[in-house]
Design an enzyme around this catalytic site. Structure first.
Site, mmCIF file in Angstrom:
data_model
loop_
_atom_site.group_PDB
_atom_site.id
_atom_site.type_symbol
_atom_site.label_atom_id
_atom_site.label_comp_id
_atom_site.label_asym_id
_atom_site.label_seq_id
_atom_site.Cartn_x
_atom_site.Cartn_y
_atom_site.Cartn_z
ATOM 1 N N ASP A 1 0.761 -1.031 -0.161
ATOM 2 C CA ASP A 1 -0.117 -0.040 0.020
ATOM 3 C C ASP A 1 0.954 1.275 0.027
ATOM 4 O OD1 ASP A 1 -1.919 -1.668 0.210
ATOM 5 O OD2 ASP A 1 -3.309 -0.637 1.492
ATOM 6 N N CYS B 1 1.533 -8.071 4.548
ATOM 7 C CA CYS B 1 0.847 -6.744 4.582
ATOM 8 C C CYS B 1 -0.504 -6.888 4.453
ATOM 9 C CB CYS B 1 1.762 -6.107 3.680
ATOM 10 S SG CYS B 1 3.493 -5.637 4.127
ATOM 11 N N ASP B 2 -1.046 -5.635 4.196
ATOM 12 C CA ASP B 2 -2.407 -4.918 4.172
ATOM 13 C C ASP B 2 -3.411 -6.012 3.991
ATOM 14 O OD1 ASP B 2 -0.554 -2.920 4.975
ATOM 15 O OD2 ASP B 2 -2.112 -1.440 4.649
ATOM 16 N N LYS B 3 -3.624 -6.113 2.489
ATOM 17 C CA LYS B 3 -4.771 -6.826 1.999
ATOM 18 C C LYS B 3 -4.530 -8.372 1.924
ATOM 19 C CE LYS B 3 -5.976 -2.858 1.523
ATOM 20 N NZ LYS B 3 -4.805 -2.557 2.463
ATOM 21 N N CYS C 1 5.112 -2.329 8.094
ATOM 22 C CA CYS C 1 5.491 -1.129 8.904
ATOM 23 C C CYS C 1 4.991 -1.062 10.384
ATOM 24 C CB CYS C 1 4.943 -0.056 8.088
ATOM 25 S SG CYS C 1 5.263 0.120 6.176
ATOM 26 N N GLU D 1 -6.693 4.724 0.050
ATOM 27 C CA GLU D 1 -6.523 5.037 1.053
ATOM 28 C C GLU D 1 -5.964 6.466 1.087
ATOM 29 O OE1 GLU D 1 -4.850 1.349 4.015
ATOM 30 O OE2 GLU D 1 -3.299 2.607 3.195
ATOM 31 N N SER E 1 -5.239 4.716 5.834
ATOM 32 C CA SER E 1 -4.214 3.869 6.239
ATOM 33 C C SER E 1 -4.365 3.850 7.607
ATOM 34 C CB SER E 1 -3.010 4.416 5.700
ATOM 35 O OG SER E 1 -1.947 3.889 6.640
#
Length: 554
Positions: A78, A119-121, A192, A443, A469
């Protein structure tokens, strides 16, 4: 075994011959076949080291008597995708990930699955696949990045760069200072380092019970994570032997536990989107109002970046997710009877766990606040709901009325912010960025970080039908539903309208008379649809609204 469909009996000679072409011996074929679902790639810092995690998982599977076979999924960063067309391709990968895993597993008949996201998704995409397939399954992520201390004795993270950019644009720091932050903000591999979306979702796999303890918090570069990966590989063999499947773990009660931990941690607003989608996939009843119900009785125990100064390494040192669960259990705020992939109950898992640093994890007796970290806001502007990370909002902005500054996409808004056109008392409105309108529900980290970096987060709010985010802080309200593309009220806000936020009372209001709103609906045209092609065209046709998790309506 499920894998008998490709290996047992004379009729399966052709399939066995292909497995032997992979180099497998007959003894290996006879053992349970475990799918190692890896999201390794060489561009995403949260994923660049996942081959090391996969190797350790395979060692665990081998030592416990199984045959591990690895395949890969895609994974978008992202952060790299932020602020340009690429962000349209972030959320939509969640569905591709789930679908691709379903195809691979159904075609090749694995007996159990070890999911390796970071990570995110990727985390929610794999969770969607886990409940859809309902096989024995367990998660082991890549772990969070470390946050390093800079010369000013501040611990930096990815969001620090965005805020430094805002400060530079506002002429508060020099180009050299911006470069110094850039060079030091992301010092290691891993997701992160703040309580952003990736770490939020990885921590919630622990709360749900689908990963081993400490999965969400052990830093990526610690050898402890390699040992956990080996333990995970061994544990999947027990789950296969005892036929403990994903939906035995992921159910209505464990989702409520996840929400309670979410409120205590102050997780990313994206967890709302993903937990909603997972519940839809698993056919678990879920209403957004449940989040407020749990938030009302669950105290906020942590203020991790961006809400505070601590990072995931601090949370790990303080006892991690199970320490938070132990604290919540003292007030019966979670169900400790539930079974987890340890094949023990939560009560057994947390029996000898306690908080080791009450500066990082507050006690339930002395929390940061009596309410949880997230809030769902309703009102004429968001009749189907919207979401805000309450724990990252300054006290003076919890109840706020401001003047609407209206932008029909993120790029126009960020230009106005950088040009110092946003003033104290404004409410920045960014619309046509929802699941369909974007499409892809981008985002809004760039505008929110610019507002914070320019010192306006105590005086300016931002609302959008897009999303944020986990690094976002300030009075930022996202997921406004219905979105502008579907004729939501956000499409009919005009420059100069007054908008009120009352976060503690879960309300968001456009202070315009109903008669005027109806008049605008009759006279204002929606923004013309963009000319789409490829996957985004298909996605825009199939995706549901944010209050339904932006999952597919088929």
């Amino acid at each position: 075994m499920k894998s008998d469909s490709i290996k047992k009996g004379f009729e399966k000679s052709p399939q066995r011959s292909l497995l032997k072409a992979d180099g497998l011996t007959q003894r290996q074929i006879d053992k349970p076949i475990i799918g190692i679902v890896n999201s390794f790639n060489e561009i995403v810092p949260g994923h660049i080291h996942l081959n090391t995690i996969a190797r350790a998982v395979k060692d665990g599977v081998l030592s416990a008597g199984g045959t591990p076979l690895e395949f890969n999924t895609i994974g978008v960063c992202d952060g790299i995708a932020m602020g340009h067309e690429g962000m349209k391709y972030s959320l939509c990968t969640r569905e591709i990930i789930a679908d691709s895993i379903e195809c691979m597993v159904k075609a090749h008949c694995f007996d159990g699955l070890v999911f390796i996201p970071s990570c995110d998704k990727i985390v929610p995409g794999m969770l969607l696949a886990a409940v859809r397939l309902n096989l024995p399954a367990i998660f082991i992520c890549g772990g969070p990045m470390l946050s390093a201390c800079d010369a000013d004795n501040k611990f930096l993270d990815y969001n620090s760069v965005y805020e430094a950019l805002g400060a530079y644009k506002g002429q508060k720091i020099s180009a050299d200072e911006l470069n110094r932050v850039e060079e030091n903000a992301c010092p290691t591999c891993g997701s992160c380092s703040g309580m952003f979306t990736a770490n939020s979702m990885n921590c919630l796999t622990e709360a749900i019970g689908i990963s081993l303890p400490k999965n969400g918090t052990i830093p990526a570069v610690y050898s402890e994570r390699i040992r956990l990966a080996k333990d995970t590989g061994e544990k999947i063999m027990d789950l296969v032997a005892n036929n403990v499947c994903a939906k035995d773990i992921i159910n209505e009660k464990s989702i409520r536990n996840a929400l309670a931990v979410d409120m205590a941690l102050g997780c990313s607003t994206n967890t709302v989107l993903h937990l909603t989608a997972i519940c839809r996939e698993a056919e678990i009843p879920f209403e957004l109002s449940l989040i407020n119900e749990i938030s009302e009785k669950t105290p906020n125990l942590c203020k991790l970046a961006p809400a505070g100064k601590h990072h995931l390494q601090d949370l790990h040192r303080a006892g991690g997710i199970h320490a938070i669960m132990s604290e919540l259990a003292t007030k019966n705020l979670i169900d400790i009877s539930l079974k987890t992939v340890t094949e023990k109950s939560i009560a057994e898992n947390i029996a000898n766990v306690s908080v080791l640093d009450y500066e990082v994890i507050k006690s339930v007796e002395k929390p940061y606040s009596k309410n949880g970290g997230l809030a769902i806001l309703f009102g004429n502007l968001a009749p189907n709901g919207s979401v805000v990370k309450r724990s990252a909002v300054k006290d003076e902005m919890l109840c706020f009325t401001g003047i609407a500054r209206v932008f029909d996409d993120e790029e126009i808004a960020i230009k106005a912010i950088y040009a110092n056109q946003i003033k104290k008392g404004d409410v920045v409105v960014i619309r046509y960025e929802g699941p369909k309108g974007g499409p892809g529900m981008r985002e809004m980290l760039s505008p929110t970080s610019a507002i914070a970096g320019m010192g306006l987060d105590s005086d300016v709010a931002l609302i959008t039908d897009g999303r944020f985010s986990g690094a976002t802080r300030g009075a930022a309200v996202g997921h406004i539903s219905p979105e502008a593309r579907e004729g939501g009220i956000i499409a009919y806000i005009k420059e100069g309208d007054k908008i009120s936020l009352d976060i503690n009372n879960y309300n968001i209001t456009l202070n315009v008379a109903n008669e005027e709103i109806e008049k605008r609906k009759a006279t204002m045209k929606l923004k013309p649809e963009a000319h789409l092609h490829g996957y985004l065209k298909r996605y825009a046709k199939m995706v549901s609204s944010a209050d339904k998790g932006a999952s597919f309506d088929l």
